[in-house]
Design an enzyme around this catalytic site. Sequence first.
Site, PDB file in Angstrom:
ATOM      1  N   LEU A   1      -8.346-103.908-106.819  1.00  0.00           N
ATOM      2  CA  LEU A   1      -7.258-104.726-107.362  1.00  0.00           C
ATOM      3  C   LEU A   1      -7.118-106.065-106.647  1.00  0.00           C
ATOM      4  O   LEU A   1      -7.306-106.164-105.441  1.00  0.00           O
ATOM      5  CB  LEU A   1      -5.940-103.949-107.262  1.00  0.00           C
ATOM      6  CG  LEU A   1      -5.921-102.606-107.988  1.00  0.00           C
ATOM      7  CD1 LEU A   1      -4.577-101.910-107.778  1.00  0.00           C
ATOM      8  CD2 LEU A   1      -6.216-102.759-109.475  1.00  0.00           C
TER       9      LEU A   1
ATOM     10  N   GLU B   1      -4.971-110.225-107.318  1.00  0.00           N
ATOM     11  CA  GLU B   1      -3.749-110.808-107.900  1.00  0.00           C
ATOM     12  C   GLU B   1      -3.760-110.864-109.432  1.00  0.00           C
ATOM     13  O   GLU B   1      -2.704-110.882-110.054  1.00  0.00           O
ATOM     14  CB  GLU B   1      -3.536-112.221-107.348  1.00  0.00           C
ATOM     15  CG  GLU B   1      -2.981-112.209-105.939  1.00  0.00           C
ATOM     16  CD  GLU B   1      -2.996-113.608-105.344  1.00  0.00           C
ATOM     17  OE1 GLU B   1      -2.595-114.564-106.031  1.00  0.00           O
ATOM     18  OE2 GLU B   1      -3.433-113.738-104.180  1.00  0.00           O
ATOM     19  N   GLY B   2      -4.945-110.931-110.005  1.00  0.00           N
ATOM     20  CA  GLY B   2      -5.040-110.928-111.475  1.00  0.00           C
ATOM     21  C   GLY B   2      -4.456-109.638-112.029  1.00  0.00           C
ATOM     22  O   GLY B   2      -3.599-109.649-112.921  1.00  0.00           O
ATOM     23  N   HIS B   3      -4.920-108.513-111.488  1.00  0.00           N
ATOM     24  CA  HIS B   3      -4.403-107.211-111.926  1.00  0.00           C
ATOM     25  C   HIS B   3      -2.893-107.118-111.686  1.00  0.00           C
ATOM     26  O   HIS B   3      -2.138-106.638-112.525  1.00  0.00           O
ATOM     27  CB  HIS B   3      -5.068-106.076-111.140  1.00  0.00           C
ATOM     28  CG  HIS B   3      -6.547-105.957-111.323  1.00  0.00           C
ATOM     29  ND1 HIS B   3      -7.431-106.144-110.279  1.00  0.00           N
ATOM     30  CD2 HIS B   3      -7.301-105.658-112.407  1.00  0.00           C
ATOM     31  CE1 HIS B   3      -8.667-105.953-110.710  1.00  0.00           C
ATOM     32  NE2 HIS B   3      -8.625-105.657-111.993  1.00  0.00           N
TER      33      HIS B   3
ATOM     34  N   GLY C   1      -5.960-108.959-119.606  1.00  0.00           N
ATOM     35  CA  GLY C   1      -6.146-110.322-119.119  1.00  0.00           C
ATOM     36  C   GLY C   1      -7.006-111.156-120.060  1.00  0.00           C
ATOM     37  O   GLY C   1      -8.014-110.676-120.584  1.00  0.00           O
TER      38      GLY C   1
ATOM     39  N   LYS D   1      -8.847-113.350-119.085  1.00  0.00           N
ATOM     40  CA  LYS D   1     -10.111-113.511-118.355  1.00  0.00           C
ATOM     41  C   LYS D   1     -11.257-112.834-119.125  1.00  0.00           C
ATOM     42  O   LYS D   1     -12.353-113.367-119.215  1.00  0.00           O
ATOM     43  CB  LYS D   1      -9.930-112.896-116.961  1.00  0.00           C
ATOM     44  CG  LYS D   1     -11.122-112.272-116.310  1.00  0.00           C
ATOM     45  CD  LYS D   1     -11.891-113.289-115.533  1.00  0.00           C
ATOM     46  CE  LYS D   1     -13.087-112.781-114.781  1.00  0.00           C
ATOM     47  NZ  LYS D   1     -13.698-111.567-115.194  1.00  0.00           N
TER      48      LYS D   1
ATOM     49  N   GLN E   1     -13.012-108.784-124.712  1.00  0.00           N
ATOM     50  CA  GLN E   1     -12.447-107.436-124.566  1.00  0.00           C
ATOM     51  C   GLN E   1     -11.026-107.398-125.140  1.00  0.00           C
ATOM     52  O   GLN E   1     -10.666-106.494-125.898  1.00  0.00           O
ATOM     53  CB  GLN E   1     -12.429-107.055-123.090  1.00  0.00           C
ATOM     54  CG  GLN E   1     -11.599-105.825-122.777  1.00  0.00           C
ATOM     55  CD  GLN E   1     -11.741-105.411-121.336  1.00  0.00           C
ATOM     56  OE1 GLN E   1     -12.729-104.794-120.979  1.00  0.00           O
ATOM     57  NE2 GLN E   1     -10.769-105.731-120.502  1.00  0.00           N
TER      58      GLN E   1
ATOM     59  N   MET F   1     -10.293-114.934-110.726  1.00  0.00           N
ATOM     60  CA  MET F   1     -10.367-113.769-109.841  1.00  0.00           C
ATOM     61  C   MET F   1     -11.078-112.640-110.566  1.00  0.00           C
ATOM     62  O   MET F   1     -10.858-112.420-111.762  1.00  0.00           O
ATOM     63  CB  MET F   1      -8.962-113.330-109.444  1.00  0.00           C
ATOM     64  CG  MET F   1      -8.353-114.285-108.473  1.00  0.00           C
ATOM     65  SD  MET F   1      -6.871-113.586-107.757  1.00  0.00           S
ATOM     66  CE  MET F   1      -6.369-114.976-106.763  1.00  0.00           C
ATOM     67  N   SER F   2     -11.929-111.943-109.836  1.00  0.00           N
ATOM     68  CA  SER F   2     -12.670-110.816-110.410  1.00  0.00           C
ATOM     69  C   SER F   2     -13.067-109.881-109.286  1.00  0.00           C
ATOM     70  O   SER F   2     -13.370-110.333-108.173  1.00  0.00           O
ATOM     71  CB  SER F   2     -13.925-111.343-111.110  1.00  0.00           C
ATOM     72  OG  SER F   2     -14.844-110.296-111.307  1.00  0.00           O
TER      73      SER F   2
HETATM   74  P1  AMP Z   1     -10.964-104.811-114.642  1.00  0.00           P
HETATM   75  O1  AMP Z   1     -10.444-104.017-113.494  1.00  0.00           O
HETATM   76  O2  AMP Z   1     -11.882-105.907-114.244  1.00  0.00           O
HETATM   77  O3  AMP Z   1     -11.488-103.942-115.760  1.00  0.00           O
HETATM   78  O4  AMP Z   1      -9.700-105.568-115.250  1.00  0.00           O
HETATM   79  C1  AMP Z   1      -8.541-104.887-115.638  1.00  0.00           C
HETATM   80  C2  AMP Z   1      -7.634-105.828-116.383  1.00  0.00           C
HETATM   81  O5  AMP Z   1      -7.280-106.917-115.529  1.00  0.00           O
HETATM   82  C3  AMP Z   1      -8.290-106.433-117.634  1.00  0.00           C
HETATM   83  O6  AMP Z   1      -7.322-106.537-118.663  1.00  0.00           O
HETATM   84  C4  AMP Z   1      -8.722-107.791-117.142  1.00  0.00           C
HETATM   85  O7  AMP Z   1      -8.829-108.750-118.166  1.00  0.00           O
HETATM   86  C5  AMP Z   1      -7.582-108.130-116.195  1.00  0.00           C
HETATM   87  N1  AMP Z   1      -8.006-109.150-115.238  1.00  0.00           N
HETATM   88  C6  AMP Z   1      -9.113-109.146-114.465  1.00  0.00           C
HETATM   89  N2  AMP Z   1      -9.200-110.286-113.757  1.00  0.00           N
HETATM   90  C7  AMP Z   1      -8.123-111.035-114.093  1.00  0.00           C
HETATM   91  C8  AMP Z   1      -7.638-112.340-113.712  1.00  0.00           C
HETATM   92  N3  AMP Z   1      -8.293-113.076-112.844  1.00  0.00           N
HETATM   93  N4  AMP Z   1      -6.493-112.778-114.257  1.00  0.00           N
HETATM   94  C9  AMP Z   1      -5.813-112.024-115.160  1.00  0.00           C
HETATM   95  N5  AMP Z   1      -6.217-110.797-115.563  1.00  0.00           N
HETATM   96  C10 AMP Z   1      -7.350-110.315-115.047  1.00  0.00           C
END
Ligand code: AMP
Length: 282
Positions: A33, A35-37, A147, A149, A153, A184-185
């Site tokens: 996790l 800050e995006g999450h 997100g 991002k 999806q 952020m990723s």
């Molecule tokens: P993930 O864990 O990468 O599968 O992402 C889970 C959720 O968080 C998805 O809806 C992503 O689009 C969102 N997410 C990932 N990175 C970001 C970010 N930098 N800003 C906003 N949402 C994000």
Amino acid sequence: MKLIQKVSEMHSWSTAQKILGKKIGFVPTMGALHEGHLSLAERSQKENDFTVLSIFVNPKQFLPGEDFEKYPRPLEKDLELCKKQGIDIVFNPSVGEIYSEKETIFIEPGRIGEILEGKTRPGHFRGVCTVVAKLFNLVQPSKAYFGLKDFQQLRIIEKMAEDLNFDTKIVKCETVREKDGLAMSSRNVYLNTDERKQASVLYKSLQEAKKLSEKEKNSEKIKAQILGQISGQSLAKTDYVEIVNAKTLEKVGKISGNEVICLAVWFGKTRLIDNLQLGKTQ
Ligand code: AMP
């Protein structure tokens, strides 16, 4: 904060809340996790009685040879962050708990899942749709937070929820970025120092393309500017840059103001994606 690992427990908890008329907000994640999450979680906390955040690295959305095994899984740290954030339920099932049968029925998104990311990663979105549908049935959310991002999806999940009549509203959340603009990723940890420095070209090229699109309406010319900028970075290798209709995700020749620029670029062994909506302040 409560940690749930069993499918049956997740379902009985959400059913009990539904009977009480409570609104459940849901944030599906693969963990690691950042800050995006947490921005998705924060929005859910504002809009619902309870927030469920799932942490599940879904094997069905990884292709053979992708990073399923090495995908970061810092569970203790994630749980700490969720606790600090005030998340009500963290749902962290095992793979066997989610896929108890060897053969499963898949949800197939069709063409919208075969273009852009789906072209490079065939089968990725059928894995995503399948797990999200299962999680929706278990968590029974009024709203689910995704997100921007991961633009494709988000659009596919939105379409799935519409087409299959899910009783869940899909909420779009803005991309959270590092100071230099890099989205952020969880995968950014794979970048070495030089790759990390060069990766800031992605957002810069998107912003400059957006500026150009105010006077230049030919997509090919805008794409050429982005490709030129990215190829100026020695460690970058472009997978695709496309300007697409925000709803259908089909390529467009001429900008009308309802498009998104989507790109995927390799830095060494790490593949990063980003996007920017045209005709909208972001
Ligand atoms: P993930 O864990 O990468 O599968 O992402 C889970 C959720 O968080 C998805 O809806 C992503 O689009 C969102 N997410 C990932 N990175 C970001 C970010 N930098 N800003 C906003 N949402 C994000």
